[in-house]
Structure formats: C-alpha cells, structure tokens
Design a protein around this motif. Sequence first.
Motif, short mmCIF file in Angstrom:
data_model
loop_
_atom_site.label_atom_id
_atom_site.label_comp_id
_atom_site.label_asym_id
_atom_site.label_seq_id
_atom_site.Cartn_x
_atom_site.Cartn_y
_atom_site.Cartn_z
N ALA A 146 0.86 -1.18 0.00
CA ALA A 146 0.00 0.00 0.00
C ALA A 146 0.89 1.22 0.00
O ALA A 146 1.92 1.24 0.68
N ASP A 147 0.51 2.22 -0.79
CA ASP A 147 1.27 3.46 -0.69
C ASP A 147 0.37 4.68 -0.76
O ASP A 147 -0.76 4.63 -1.26
N LEU A 148 0.90 5.75 -0.20
CA LEU A 148 0.21 7.02 -0.10
C LEU A 148 0.75 7.96 -1.16
O LEU A 148 1.97 8.12 -1.29
N TYR A 171 2.33 10.30 10.15
CA TYR A 171 2.35 8.84 10.28
C TYR A 171 3.46 8.38 11.22
O TYR A 171 3.33 7.34 11.88
N ALA A 193 4.74 0.25 4.35
CA ALA A 193 3.97 1.07 3.41
C ALA A 193 4.92 1.97 2.65
O ALA A 193 6.10 2.09 2.98
N MET A 195 5.28 5.87 0.17
CA MET A 195 4.76 7.21 -0.05
C MET A 195 5.38 7.82 -1.30
O MET A 195 6.59 7.78 -1.49
N TRP A 223 -4.58 6.74 -0.33
CA TRP A 223 -3.86 5.48 -0.21
C TRP A 223 -4.28 4.55 -1.36
O TRP A 223 -5.45 4.52 -1.74
N ALA A 270 -6.23 12.14 2.90
CA ALA A 270 -6.10 10.72 2.53
C ALA A 270 -6.74 9.86 3.61
O ALA A 270 -6.37 9.93 4.78
N PHE A 306 -8.10 6.44 5.66
CA PHE A 306 -7.78 5.06 6.03
C PHE A 306 -8.60 4.72 7.26
O PHE A 306 -9.34 5.56 7.80
#
Length: 265
Positions: free
Chosen positions: A15-17, A29, A58, A60, A73, A248, A250
């Motif tokens: 998963a990336d932001l 974060y 994760a 970014m 995300w 963003a 989550f």
Amino acid sequence: MPARDATRFGEPCWADLVTSDPDGAREFYGRLFGWSAVRSDLAGSEYVTFRRGDADVAGMAVQMPGSQTPDAWSIYLAVEDVDATTEAARSAGGQVLSAPLTIGSMGRMSILMDPSGAPVGLWQPLDFAGFGLIGEAGTPVWHELNTLDYRAAVAFYETVFGWKPVVLSDTDEFRYSTIGAEGAMVAGIFDASAHLPVGVPSHWQLYLGVRDVRSAADLVTQLGGTVLHEPWESEFGTFARVSDRTGAMFVLGSVDQATDQSAAT
C-alpha cells in the motif's frame, strides 16, 4: 501475525500514499504509528518507504505538480506476470490507468480500474515482495474494496486474480465476502451501494492496526487529521475511519481483537 515471509499471488502485498505534503505525512504517520521514513535509492526518485522497526510496511509518493487527483492510499495486488494480468483485466472489463512499468530491480507494476470504478495496483515482485510485517499495531491489518457494483466486482476479481470469495453475508442490508487462504483471510469485498455518500466512487480502503482505537483517533485529531467516523464496536474489533492532514482516508483497526475480517458500516 508473524513477519510476512511469502507472497500469495492475487492478494494485497503493498500500500502506498500519494500526498501533496510529504513532510507533513512523515510527521503525521511517524507520530501516529511510530514509522520511520527511508528515501528510495533509485536515481531521481522521491519515493519513501515507511518502516516499523526494520520491516517495510507502506510507501509514499509525492503528487505530480498540477495534479487534480486527491491525496489517497492505494492498494497493490501481487501477480506473477503483470503484463499478462493487465491484459486479462482489460479483457474482463477493467481499464488500464497506467501501463506496466519496471521499477529498477524491485519489480514491475501497473494501475487498473476495476469495472465498478475502483483503482487498484498490480505488483510483480522481483527484489521487493511487499509488506515485511502485517497484522500488528502500526502495520496493515486488512484491505477492503468498497464497491458500488458488488456482482461485477466479484466476477472481475474471480476471473482476473483467481479469487475464491467466502460469503460472510448476502443480504440487502449487508453484503460482504472475504478472500485469502483458509484461516488467513486478508481482504474483503463490501457492497457499499447503499452506504457510500452520493459522488463517492468505488475504492479500496486500507486498515492500519493500533492497540487503542479511541486514543489513536484522538491523536489523529491532535496531529491535524480528521475523524470521519467515530470509533465503533463490532464482533470483529473496534474501528474508526479517519483521514490525514491532506484528506487521505484510512481506517484504524484494533489488534487486541480479531482483525482478519472487517466491520463495514
């Protein structure tokens, strides 16, 4: 769960932001989950890997200048052959948003949109397999497709990724299936057609683990984020839907109770 030491193809692996405020995201974060941020060593890349201890949890990336895409995300599914899977997705009614691309020696990726309108990434691992740790505080604990077209979405992921969904509930009030190996479910498909606000499209949703959801939700607010759905209890744990400083979204999920299935609203 133990450290993630195997890639199960067809399942979420990363998963990336994508953010317009990378410095703010590092602080947000880092303070919320205790993550450290490590800059990519690929020439010209601004990509950052978030780590919990020594484990990659994760990523970014920075929004492109002038981008009109909201910060968000993204979820990636592991595949054996990104080119073949991308073509299979196209044939099954998906759209290709970003054609297959090689990322150094790490792997190959593409970005799709499923027939219900939810973007999802594909990742073919080479040197980099994805999550180093899952199922614990400060790591991903669940992934969920909130879809406006449940039947089409299920058929698409079954066809393209070989999913064998397990039906949790199939009523107009709550329609939900899970996927994963027996005893190790990792993702869900939620019929959100009667739940998402008007104008909110189908989307994949990331759940991140915390020990105390209420305290973590309070901290989100203190750090400049927003609590979108106050903490709620379910048979699967305690959850709160939140967003970071730039919007963003989550979900915070408790790890002191079962987190292998989610509790969609």
